[in-house]
Design an enzyme around this catalytic site. Structure first.
Site, PDB file in Angstrom:
ATOM      1  N   ASP A  69       0.922  -1.298   0.014  1.00  0.00           N
ATOM      2  CA  ASP A  69      -0.111  -0.270   0.087  1.00  0.00           C
ATOM      3  C   ASP A  69       0.915   1.327   0.244  1.00  0.00           C
ATOM      4  OD1 ASP A  69      -1.950  -1.651   0.594  1.00  0.00           O
ATOM      5  OD2 ASP A  69      -1.911  -1.122   2.691  1.00  0.00           O
TER       6      ASP A  69
HETATM    7  N1  URA Z   1      -0.838  -5.673   4.418  1.00  0.00           N
HETATM    8  C1  URA Z   1      -1.183  -4.258   4.427  1.00  0.00           C
HETATM    9  O1  URA Z   1      -2.399  -3.926   4.898  1.00  0.00           O
HETATM   10  N2  URA Z   1      -0.655  -3.599   3.495  1.00  0.00           N
HETATM   11  C2  URA Z   1       0.571  -3.907   2.731  1.00  0.00           C
HETATM   12  O2  URA Z   1       0.821  -3.027   1.974  1.00  0.00           O
HETATM   13  C3  URA Z   1       1.021  -5.230   2.691  1.00  0.00           C
HETATM   14  C4  URA Z   1       0.161  -6.016   3.516  1.00  0.00           C
END
Ligand code: URA
Length: 277
Positions: free
Chosen positions: A136
């Protein structure tokens, strides 16, 4: 867009393709062909959308004819594909580890012009590479890139069970019960129950808890949603390991090539238990 170097080896293995009067052998049974834009991206020529633009611009020939349709069925083991007059036969495999900073997006193009991971890749790559899974925007840490679609696809396969390790900070302090629930499996909003995970507390105080979480699946925003399922908000998230590859002290915003041992270990993982894949 950078392209792979001309591969003499391929021409030597397939000399008949260059001779006048060569006719393409019949397609093999089973699906060995895919849309031309997808084949070009798998060959490391460009992203699928950039490949579609190259096709639209008349830069791509398949068996000597200018291609116009990005979905044109193409078999890279049979068809002769040329881009700007050079045979596109697959670039040298590339495997990279990136320390993605928070605030950088795991996408090739952002319509709002925000920074993307592609702006952090080395300039001298001679191949299109794609991220193995995604992080993310607010998440930092280890993101792998490759042009080896067999390895990339296998590692992102939900069944691959490749362990991914995250350092997670939540607010407020997480109870022992909530930590145990994360380990056992929690139900995410659509009824999906997470597989058993490993939790190791790094520090805890009334305002927050830092812990290391190891999961073997990769649902969208999984760690944040797992924390929410037990009533906590993630305030910091960093990935420190993917299978055999550690983030280590790689500087934020930089990349390094994987070592030969890491590449070998990833290939073994990609083959699956007992070489299934
Ligand atoms: N889990 C999440 O919530 N975000 C990420 O970027 C990777 C795993």
């Amino acid at each position: 867009m950078p392209r792979g170097p001309r591969r003499e080896g391929w021409l030597h293995r397939n000399p008949r393709r260059l001779q006048p009067g060569f006719t393409r052998p019949p397609r093999r049974p089973g699906k060995t062909h895919h849309g031309l834009a997808r084949v070009l991206s798998k060959l490391g020529v460009a992203s699928r959308s950039e490949a579609a633009d190259m096709i639209a611009a008349g830069r791509v020939l398949v068996n000597g004819r200018t291609a116009r349709d990005p979905e044109q069925p193409t078999d890279q083991s049979v068809d002769l594909i040329e881009v700007d007059g050079r045979a596109a036969t697959g670039a040298k495999p590339v495997y990279l580890a990136m320390h993605k900073p928070a605030g950088v997006l795991t996408t090739a193009h952002d319509p709002e012009g925000r920074p993307t991971v592609y702006t952090l890749l080395p300039d001298d790559l001679n191949s299109w590479v794609f991220p193995v899974g995604r992080l993310d925007g607010p998440t930092s840490g280890l993101l792998l890139f490759t042009n080896d679609s067999r390895v990339g696809d296998a590692l992102t396969d939900p069944e691959s069970g490749v362990p991914k390790v995250y350092e997670v900070k939540v607010k407020p302090q997480m109870s022992a019960e909530a930590l145990a629930a994360l380990e056992q499996g929690v139900e995410l909003d659509e009824g999906f129950v997470t597989r058993p995970a490993r939790v190791h507390v790094l520090s805890s105080n009334p305002g927050s808890t830092w812990f290391e979480l190891t999961i073997r699946e990769g649902k969208n925003r999984q760690v944040r949603r797992m924390a929410l399922a037990v009533g906590h908000e993630v305030t910091k998230l960093r990935r420190t390991r993917v299978g055999p590859v550690e983030l280590g002290d790689l500087k934020s915003g930089t990349c390094r090539p994987l070592t030969a041992a890491e590449i070998r270990a990833l290939k073994v993982l990609a083959r699956g238990p007992g070489g299934r894949r």
